[in-house]
Design a protein around this motif. Structure first.
Motif, short mmCIF file in Angstrom:
data_model
loop_
_atom_site.label_atom_id
_atom_site.label_comp_id
_atom_site.label_asym_id
_atom_site.label_seq_id
_atom_site.Cartn_x
_atom_site.Cartn_y
_atom_site.Cartn_z
N GLY A 26 0.82 -1.21 0.00
CA GLY A 26 0.00 0.00 0.00
C GLY A 26 0.84 1.24 0.00
N ILE A 27 0.23 2.34 0.34
CA ILE A 27 0.86 3.65 0.35
C ILE A 27 1.02 4.12 1.79
CG2 ILE A 27 0.66 6.04 -0.42
CD1 ILE A 27 -1.01 5.05 -2.75
N ALA A 28 2.15 4.68 2.09
CA ALA A 28 2.46 5.27 3.40
C ALA A 28 2.39 4.25 4.53
CB ALA A 28 1.52 6.44 3.69
N ALA A 29 2.66 2.98 4.23
CA ALA A 29 2.71 1.96 5.27
C ALA A 29 4.04 2.02 6.00
CB ALA A 29 2.51 0.58 4.65
N PHE A 30 4.04 1.77 7.29
CA PHE A 30 5.30 1.74 8.03
C PHE A 30 5.28 0.60 9.04
CE2 PHE A 30 4.38 3.33 12.27
CZ PHE A 30 3.14 3.93 12.11
N THR A 31 6.44 0.06 9.34
CA THR A 31 6.58 -1.10 10.22
C THR A 31 7.64 -0.82 11.28
OG1 THR A 31 6.02 -2.60 8.42
CG2 THR A 31 7.16 -3.55 10.30
N THR A 32 7.35 -1.15 12.50
CA THR A 32 8.31 -1.02 13.59
C THR A 32 8.42 -2.36 14.31
OG1 THR A 32 7.79 1.32 13.89
CG2 THR A 32 8.90 0.19 15.70
N VAL A 33 9.57 -2.95 14.35
CA VAL A 33 9.81 -4.23 15.02
C VAL A 33 10.93 -4.04 16.03
CG1 VAL A 33 10.49 -6.64 14.74
CG2 VAL A 33 9.07 -5.54 13.00
N THR A 34 10.68 -4.33 17.28
CA THR A 34 11.69 -4.26 18.34
C THR A 34 11.82 -5.63 18.99
OG1 THR A 34 11.15 -1.93 18.75
CG2 THR A 34 12.36 -3.11 20.46
N GLN A 35 12.99 -6.18 19.00
CA GLN A 35 13.22 -7.51 19.55
C GLN A 35 14.34 -7.46 20.57
OE1 GLN A 35 12.98 -10.85 16.68
NE2 GLN A 35 13.00 -9.31 15.08
N SER A 36 14.17 -8.12 21.68
CA SER A 36 15.19 -8.20 22.71
C SER A 36 15.30 -9.63 23.19
CB SER A 36 14.84 -7.26 23.88
OG SER A 36 15.78 -7.38 24.92
N ASN A 37 16.51 -10.13 23.27
CA ASN A 37 16.71 -11.53 23.63
C ASN A 37 17.49 -11.66 24.92
OD1 ASN A 37 16.82 -14.33 23.43
ND2 ASN A 37 18.83 -14.24 22.49
N ASP A 38 16.92 -12.40 25.85
CA ASP A 38 17.60 -12.80 27.07
C ASP A 38 16.92 -14.08 27.55
OD1 ASP A 38 18.58 -11.07 30.16
OD2 ASP A 38 19.20 -12.96 29.29
N LEU A 39 16.38 -14.05 28.73
CA LEU A 39 15.56 -15.12 29.29
C LEU A 39 16.17 -16.49 29.04
CD1 LEU A 39 12.87 -15.17 30.85
CD2 LEU A 39 11.73 -15.73 28.71
N ASP A 40 17.48 -16.59 29.32
CA ASP A 40 18.21 -17.84 29.22
C ASP A 40 18.20 -18.42 27.80
OD1 ASP A 40 16.91 -18.81 32.45
OD2 ASP A 40 18.69 -17.64 31.94
N GLY A 41 18.10 -17.56 26.83
CA GLY A 41 18.09 -18.01 25.44
C GLY A 41 19.49 -18.15 24.89
N THR A 42 19.69 -19.14 24.05
CA THR A 42 20.99 -19.37 23.43
C THR A 42 21.07 -18.83 22.01
OG1 THR A 42 20.27 -21.55 22.68
CG2 THR A 42 21.36 -21.43 24.83
N GLN A 43 19.97 -18.53 21.41
CA GLN A 43 19.93 -17.96 20.07
C GLN A 43 19.15 -16.65 20.10
OE1 GLN A 43 21.62 -18.96 17.41
NE2 GLN A 43 22.55 -20.56 18.67
N GLY A 44 19.16 -15.97 18.97
CA GLY A 44 18.61 -14.63 18.94
C GLY A 44 17.33 -14.48 18.16
#
Length: 479
Positions: free
Chosen positions: A153-171
């Motif tokens: 479409g027109i004037a679409a925007f996306t914001t994605v924020t990701q944070s990794n911890d919580l005993d995780g071994t991958q991201g």
């Protein structure tokens, strides 16, 4: 306990009541609405096993899902708003582990807001069907998060924020695909082994990617006019690849860490590229070529590129130990282009990545500036057509300027220019030893200036043509 609500043909029912349900563990909810202006609110809480499915078909729909589960995996939410849907809203909040959310909206001016907190979260958002004014926000916190957003479409925007911890071994992993005019994408990732891939098609699109951690990977592919790309990576073994086809675009890539690699390929004119790398074993390669074909000396292509600039900086100013063994190369084709490479440290090379020379410029009125501060550095600049004047039709390769400054011992510099009215300047600073300089010029009215300070330096100048000027100054012993 399962609550299923079917709301169908009565517009009065829509006006009088909105489905709202609060459930306890383990809950399952299914809501189906058809009409105009429906509202569905689902609140699920407990410890695990919540699931919600909302299906809305119509215009002006609103869906709100809140799920809390803190044990034994499964929270799942699916919201579908489709048909001739217009002006839809979907908001999902999930807390716990193993959360999964899928939102599909088809219509105009749709909004999606997804927030996930826990481990193993997955969010997929699709907004399409020639939408207008789309908006998607995804916030994920925990480990092994994955977000996939597709907008049209027109004037679409996306914001994605990701944070990794919580005993995780991958991201975290994020992929965004946008098609539209004035689309905006912002991806922020913090953690380890994060990967972000963004593809945009449209004018005035802007991409901003910020990654912090180790093993980050960012790939950006843009098609459109006046698009801008900014990639900031901080950590170890980061990789950034940008491919762009847009006139007047600005690309800014900054990498801080070890073993960073940046590759930028542009097919456009009036574009600017800036790359700053700090660390060791960094490699940056930039190719600007509007002819859409890889070029080498002797390749016959029309002139399509103008007014481009590239700046690559490796290392930290004033700290020769900040970077070593780096490689930088720039290839430009056209007119009025500027390439600058600054390398601070030892054992750096201006060149390679299968390109040979550090700066290759084919065209006229080009400027190449190369500065190396440290020992055992190597630089190479090639300007001209190598005798193939069909490459630039009647323009030939003229009016180019090459400047090389080396500060340190055992530096090697090579400048090759083909055409008329070119100038090559080489400065190997005082106190340096065992430096080697070579300048080769073919054409008329060319000028070569070499200044070497220190001892046991070598300079070679070869000129072929008329009205040539060569000046070599060696200050030291054994030069």
């Amino acid at each position: 306990m399962k609550k299923t609500l079917f709301v169908g043909a009565s517009a009065l029912a829509f006006a009088l009541s909105a489905p709202a349900m609060a459930q306890s563990n383990p809950n399952t909810s299914d809501v189906e609405q058809t009409g105009v202006g429906e509202t569905a609110v689902v609140d699920q809480s407990g410890s695990g096993f919540n699931s919600s499915d909302i299906d809305q078909d119509g215009e002006g729909n609103f869906a709100d899902v809140t799920q809390v589960s803190t044990g034994a995996d499964l929270n799942s939410s699916t919201v579908l708003q489709t048909g001739s849907a217009d002006d839809n809203d979907a908001i999902v909040d999930q807390t716990g582990e193993g959360n999964d959310n899928t939102i599909e909206q088809r219509g105009d001016e749709s909004l999606t807001d997804v927030e996930q907190n826990g481990a193993g979260n997955t969010s997929t958002v699709l907004q399409t069907a020639f939408t207008n004014g789309d908006e998607t926000r995804v916030d994920q916190s925990g480990s092994q998060n994955t977000s996939d957003v597709t907008q049209s479409g027109i004037a679409a925007f996306t914001t994605v924020t990701q944070s990794n911890d919580l005993d995780g071994t991958q991201g975290n992993d994020s992929s965004v695909d946008q098609v539209g005019l004035g689309a905006l994408t912002t991806v922020d990732q913090t953690g380890q082994a994060n990967i972000s891939s963004v593809s945009q098609t449209g004018a005035l699109a802007v991409i901003d990617i910020d990654q912090n951690g180790e093993g980050n990977d960012s790939t950006v592919d843009q098609l459109g006019a006046a698009a801008a790309v900014t990639v900031d990576q901080n950590g170890l073994t980061n990789l950034s690849v940008v491919t762009q086809t847009a006139a007047g675009s600005i690309i800014d890539v900054a990498q801080d860490g070890t073993s960073n690699d940046s590759l930028v390929t542009e097919i456009a004119d009036r574009s600017d590229v800036g790359i700053a790398q700090t660390g060791s074993s960094n490699e940056a390669t930039v190719s600007q070529n509007a002819a859409r074909t890889p070029f080498f000396f002797g390749t016959s292509l029309p002139v399509l590129n103008e007014n481009q600039s590239v700046s690559i900086t490796q290392g930290t100013a004033g700290d020769v130990g900040s970077a070593s063994g780096n490689q930088a190369s720039v290839a430009q084709y056209g007119r009025n282009q500027n390439a600058t490479i600054t390398q601070i440290g030892s054992n750096n090379t201006s060149g390679t990545r299968a390109g040979g020379a550090g700066i290759v410029q084919v065209g006229e009125s080009q400027t190449a500036t190369l500065a190396q501060n440290g020992s055992d550095n190597s630089s190479s600049i090639m300007q001209g057509t190598n005798g193939n004047y069909l490459l630039l039709t009647s323009a030939a390769s003229s009016g180019n300027t090459a400047s090389v400054t080396q500060n340190g011992d055992r530096g090697q510099s090579t400048v090759s220019q083909n055409g008329d009215g070119n100038m090559a300047t080489l400065l190997q600073l005082a106190g340096s030893e065992d430096n080697i300089s070579s300048i080769i010029q073919a054409g008329d009215n060319n000028t070569a200036n070499v200044t070497q300070g220190g001892s046991d330096n070598y300079s070679g100048v070869q000129q072929n043509g008329n009205n040539l000027s060569a000046t070599v100054t060696q200050n030291g012993v054994g030069g």
